[in-house]
Write an enzyme that holds these catalytic residues in place. Structure first.
Site, PDB file in Angstrom:
ATOM      1  N   GLU A  40     -18.605  11.501 -51.467  1.00 39.20           N
ATOM      2  CA  GLU A  40     -19.684  12.452 -51.776  1.00 39.20           C
ATOM      3  C   GLU A  40     -19.104  13.493 -52.721  1.00 39.20           C
ATOM      4  OE1 GLU A  40     -21.817  14.354 -48.485  1.00 39.20           O
ATOM      5  OE2 GLU A  40     -21.997  16.157 -49.733  1.00 39.20           O
ATOM      6  N   ARG A  44     -20.430  21.442 -56.820  1.00 40.78           N
ATOM      7  CA  ARG A  44     -19.902  22.791 -56.647  1.00 40.78           C
ATOM      8  C   ARG A  44     -18.892  23.141 -57.728  1.00 40.78           C
ATOM      9  NH1 ARG A  44     -18.794  23.281 -50.159  1.00 40.78           N
ATOM     10  NH2 ARG A  44     -20.607  22.070 -49.567  1.00 40.78           N
ATOM     11  N   LYS A 128     -28.411  15.484 -42.577  1.00 33.57           N
ATOM     12  CA  LYS A 128     -27.092  16.102 -42.471  1.00 33.57           C
ATOM     13  C   LYS A 128     -27.203  17.255 -41.471  1.00 33.57           C
ATOM     14  CE  LYS A 128     -24.303  19.025 -45.597  1.00 33.57           C
ATOM     15  NZ  LYS A 128     -23.100  18.682 -46.361  1.00 33.57           N
TER      16      LYS A 128
HETATM   17  C1  3PG Z   1     -20.219  20.027 -46.965  1.00 36.80           C
HETATM   18  O1  3PG Z   1     -20.704  20.419 -48.008  1.00 36.80           O
HETATM   19  O2  3PG Z   1     -20.542  18.954 -46.465  1.00 36.80           O
HETATM   20  C2  3PG Z   1     -19.261  20.913 -46.237  1.00 36.80           C
HETATM   21  O3  3PG Z   1     -18.819  21.955 -47.022  1.00 36.80           O
HETATM   22  C3  3PG Z   1     -18.143  20.216 -45.624  1.00 36.80           C
HETATM   23  O4  3PG Z   1     -17.578  21.110 -44.729  1.00 36.80           O
HETATM   24  P1  3PG Z   1     -16.015  21.126 -44.445  1.00 36.80           P
HETATM   25  O5  3PG Z   1     -15.382  21.720 -45.675  1.00 36.80           O
HETATM   26  O6  3PG Z   1     -15.830  21.996 -43.233  1.00 36.80           O
HETATM   27  O7  3PG Z   1     -15.571  19.710 -44.231  1.00 36.80           O
END
Ligand code: 3PG
Length: 210
Positions: A40, A44, A128
């Site tokens: 994924e 960002r 999600k």
């Molecule tokens: C996402 O966008 O799915 C999350 O930021 C993932 O969270 P994590 O950095 O705690 O794994």
């Protein structure tokens, strides 16, 4: 939908914020080498769009999902590149309607009963659960099971090697997602050995569960 079946089998989605397209290409090779054929790529970082395009075209065997999708334009770009799904941190009917026009999976983020119901009313049953650890974690997922037996969740946010097993034990968890496998800082510094070790540890855990 095929993407849902694939995620149910894979059980784990590495979520990445890529510092560069090159890092994305290198990581894709590592993922395939570890038999974790999914990534994924979040919108960002600046290179996300180009990375999605290049990775989709160079690694057709890798399931590419667009993450942190906030606008219809991002959906259009990701679909044109060849992604199989898109993930959003939150749920909006506008984005859901737009994704429906495309033949891709859409996994909006939810963390409250109202959000689950809003998404469900749009016909979405694979969501999600984000941010999982800040929103009640496994206890909340268990509660959702009693409220919405027809919904499956992809918890992300606070998932790690230490708690992955417990999350995957939940009957209503489709798969888990997380950045711990290849954090942006490690990608930027080229810590490939460490990233590979993390991937292998996670895949070992998945293999032990089979
Ligand atoms: C996402 O966008 O799915 C999350 O930021 C993932 O969270 P994590 O950095 O705690 O794994």
């Amino acid at each position: 939908m095929e993407i849902v079946d694939r995620l149910r089998t894979l059980r784990l989605v590495p979520v990445v914020s890529l510092p560069s397209v090159e890092a994305g290409l290198r990581l894709s090779e590592l993922l395939l080498g570890c038999r974790l054929n999914v990534i994924e790529i979040t919108y960002r970082t600046e290179c996300a769009g180009e990375a999605i395009e290049q990775i989709c075209s160079r690694f057709p065997e890798l399931i590419v999902i667009a993450g942190t999708v906030l606008s219809p334009e991002q959906v259009d770009q990701a679909v044109a590149a060849g992604v199989k799904g898109s993930v959003s941190p939150g749920f909006t009917p506008r984005l859901a309607a737009h994704c429906r026009q495309h033949d891709i999976g859409f996994f909006p983020g939810v963390c409250t009963p109202s959000e689950v119901q809003a998404a469900r009313e749009e016909g979405l049953h694979h969501l999600k659960f984000f941010p999982a650890s800040l929103s009640g974690g496994i206890k909340m997922i268990d509660l959702f099971k009693t409220l919405y037996p027809d919904v499956r969740f992809m918890p992300t946010g606070g998932i790690s090697q230490e708690n992955l097993d417990q999350y995957l034990d939940c009957a209503n968890v489709l798969c888990c997602g997380g950045t711990w496998l290849s954090p942006e800082g490690m990608l930027a510094k080229g810590k490939w050995d460490e990233i590979e070790q993390r991937l292998k540890r996670a895949v070992d855990l998945l293999d032990r569960r089979d």
